[in-house]
Motif scaffolding. Structure first.
Motif, short mmCIF file in Angstrom:
data_model
loop_
_atom_site.label_atom_id
_atom_site.label_comp_id
_atom_site.label_asym_id
_atom_site.label_seq_id
_atom_site.Cartn_x
_atom_site.Cartn_y
_atom_site.Cartn_z
N ARG A 1 10.07 7.09 -8.15
CA ARG A 1 9.96 6.91 -6.71
C ARG A 1 9.52 8.21 -6.05
O ARG A 1 9.95 9.30 -6.44
N GLY B 1 6.13 5.49 -2.37
CA GLY B 1 5.65 4.67 -3.48
C GLY B 1 6.69 4.52 -4.57
O GLY B 1 7.60 5.34 -4.71
N THR B 2 6.57 3.42 -5.32
CA THR B 2 7.40 3.17 -6.50
C THR B 2 6.47 2.83 -7.65
O THR B 2 5.62 1.94 -7.53
N GLU C 1 0.84 -1.20 0.00
CA GLU C 1 0.00 0.00 0.00
C GLU C 1 0.87 1.25 0.00
O GLU C 1 0.60 2.21 -0.74
N GLU C 2 1.93 1.25 0.80
CA GLU C 2 2.81 2.42 0.89
C GLU C 2 3.51 2.69 -0.43
O GLU C 2 3.73 3.86 -0.79
N LEU C 3 3.89 1.63 -1.15
CA LEU C 3 4.60 1.79 -2.41
C LEU C 3 3.66 1.76 -3.61
O LEU C 3 4.11 1.74 -4.76
N ASN C 4 2.35 1.73 -3.32
CA ASN C 4 1.35 1.73 -4.39
C ASN C 4 1.62 0.59 -5.38
O ASN C 4 1.60 0.77 -6.60
N SER C 5 1.90 -0.59 -4.86
CA SER C 5 2.26 -1.72 -5.70
C SER C 5 1.26 -2.85 -5.55
O SER C 5 0.74 -3.11 -4.45
N ILE D 1 -1.17 7.56 -2.54
CA ILE D 1 -0.17 7.35 -1.50
C ILE D 1 -0.75 7.73 -0.14
O ILE D 1 -1.68 8.53 -0.04
N ALA E 1 -0.65 7.81 -8.91
CA ALA E 1 -0.52 6.96 -7.73
C ALA E 1 -1.42 7.48 -6.63
O ALA E 1 -1.77 8.68 -6.58
#
Length: 533
Positions: free
Chosen positions: A460, A469-470, A183-187, A498, A496
């Motif tokens: 990033r 996020g990445t 969730e933090e890296l939007n992945s 975030i 994204a």
């Protein structure tokens, strides 16, 4: 990446022509070499990164084999496979990096996965989840590992301790942190799959397990059962006795079916994929036959070769053209049900010698004629060869999913602006972020490389030293391509959602940094962020 995609597509096409999937439609014979050799490479690689394991699960060979046997020895995948398999990685679509051992004990796991992702491979692996720490979860998510499978055989800590010797609470912590980091890296990667081995003493926990998994963003739940092994009372056969004592056939069949269906209903409600790979007819039939048979012999290599139940057509299995399994001790096969080996991979050049070695060429020739090679008899007798076509379809689907998007035609007349003389350039369309600490906010813009255009490798997002996020998926921005008069800037768009970090109220700057396909990096103009409370 496009070059790798084209190489993998060409390899898939060669495989399909060889086994007749294309040529039969076109009225031509399959393209089979007389000696059984094959110029293509496997689409599916199964690399047992290590044979070492931190657990001794009752149902696993680690629990029964005495110290000094190959699986107990601290053996790792041969360096020759990792360091010299570029041609194989270039052709492979899917690569599994685990086997009997715990892959996170393999010191080179991160570099192996990095290399596979560089070659555009879809990466999967199975873990018991006990020894993974947060730093490892961080790189797993950041590298875009595609699918991570956790072995969980119960929802009660006591059950997992008894069956696997594993700390279930530690596994829950790992899964919660994985969910948070994604969730933090939007992945969306890795997809998390849970493997549950059903037996008579844990099946009642399946519905509770599904309820627990509904909180953890699980993609799929796989339900299997113990592999069949005939047991002769009084013999020294630990696994045979375990199967005899804990087979699902020990339970009333109606109750088994009810528990499996309850799990299915709960999984559907929780939006979790659910697959049950258990042939209950076979389970109960084999139990009845064993109970009636007083002249049972232990399965040995001298057992008469089981025969297929029905005549087979040519190319009834495609594993010898699509798959290669390499264990940590160097043995090789084309599937996990095969008896014997097709060669040994320990030194430079061994992969090529095995892939077109005498044994594998003989197997290909037998299958091309619709005959059963002795190495394949057990697999065929249990119809496991049919899964080879399922895996071929999965490889094709995985390849289609990563197909580079073709740039639609962009009407470009006179460029409005020159491309900046910077390694990375772009623009954040969101002009300011404003919200409370831990709010979820949306941000979007575009980014490109002055040398390679778009898309870049990744983008990033950082705030106060924290990565938010990445981004590795980019969409079309025809306005950007038209503005600069360059079609190769089309796929430059990004967006994204975030989570703002826990910060004191105040004004901050979001750092947006990108890296292109050649490794050049650069930053966009910082974005103002206002934390209100």
């Amino acid at each position: 990446m496009k070059a790798y995609f084209e190489g993998k597509s060409a390899n898939l096409d060669l495989i399909e022509r060889t086994i007749g999937k294309h040529s039969l439609r076109e009225g031509n014979p399959p393209l089979v070499a007389e000696d059984g050799s094959f110029d293509g490479k496997p689409l599916l690689l199964w690399l047992e990164s290590t044979a070492r394991c931190n657990l001794r699960c009752e149902k696993c060979g680690h629990a029964f084999e005495p110290p000094g046997t190959p699986r107990i020895l601290p053996r790792n995948l041969a360096d020759a496979v990792v360091d010299e398999a570029d041609e194989y990685f270039t052709a492979a679509v899917k690569v599994r990096v685990s086997g009997y051992g715990e892959m996170f004990l393999y010191a080179r796991l991160r570099s192996l996965v990095q290399r596979l992702k560089r070659y555009g491979c879809w990466v999967e692996g199975t873990t018991n989840g006990v020894i993974i720490d947060r730093s490892e979860i961080d790189w797993v998510v950041e590298l875009g590992w595609d699918q991570l499978v956790f072995s969980i055989d119960g929802v009660e800590p006591e059950t997992m301790q008894r069956l696997r010797g594993a700390d279930l609470n530690k596994i829950w912590d790992v899964l919660r942190y994985l969910k948070r980091r994604k969730e933090e890296l939007n992945s969306t990667k890795p997809r998390i799959v849970i493997g549950f081995v059903a037996q008579s003493d844990n099946l009642h926990e399946l519905p509770g397990l599904v309820r627990k998994l509904s909180e953890l963003n699980i993609c799929f739940l796989v339900v299997n059962t113990l592999h069949y092994k005939k047991y002769v009372p009084g013999t020294d056969d630990p696994y045979g006795k375990l199967y005899h004592d804990y087979s699902l056939a020990r339970l009333d069949r109606k109750k088994v079916e009810e528990l499996i269906e309850e799990g299915r209903t709960l999984a559907k409600r929780a939006n979790i994929g659910y697959g049950v790979y258990i042939d209950l007819d076979r389970v109960y039939q084999e139990a009845a036959e064993d109970a009636a048979d007083e002249l049972v012999t232990i399965f040995t290599k001298n057992e008469p070769t089981p025969q297929p139940r029905e005549p087979l057509k040519p190319f009834y299995c495609v594993y010898p053209w699509t798959s290669l399994l390499v264990t940590a001790r160097g043995s090789t096969s084309v599937c996990c049900s095969m008896r014997g080996e097709v060669g040994t991979v320990l030194n430079s050049g061994d992969l090529d010698r095995v892939w077109n070695g005498e044994t594998l060429r003989a197997i290909r020739k037998s299958i091309a004629r619709g005959e059963v090679h002795p190495s394949c008899a057990y697999c065929v007798s249990r119809n496991r060869h049919l899964s080879s076509f399922v895996e071929l379809d999965e490889a094709r689907a995985a390849l289609a999913a990563v197909r580079p998007q073709e740039a639609p035609a962009v009407s470009v007349q006179v460029p409005v602006a020159e491309v900046p003389d910077l390694p990375i350039f772009g623009y954040i369309d969101t002009r300011e972020l404003c919200g409370r600490s831990r709010d979820r906010v949306r941000i979007e813009g575009w980014v490109a490389s002055s040398r390679n255009g778009a898309p870049v490798r990744e983008l990033r997002l950082h705030l106060q030293g924290q990565r938010l996020g990445t981004i590795r998926d980019f969409h079309a921005r025809p306005d950007v391509a038209a503005y600069f008069g360059r079609n190769n800037l089309l796929h430059s768009g990004w967006r994204a959602q975030i989570n703002l970090p826990a910060l004191r109220p105040g004004r901050y700057e979001l750092v947006v940094e990108a890296t292109d396909l050649e490794g050049a990096s650069g930053r966009l103009e910082p974005l103002p962020v206002q934390i209100t409370e």
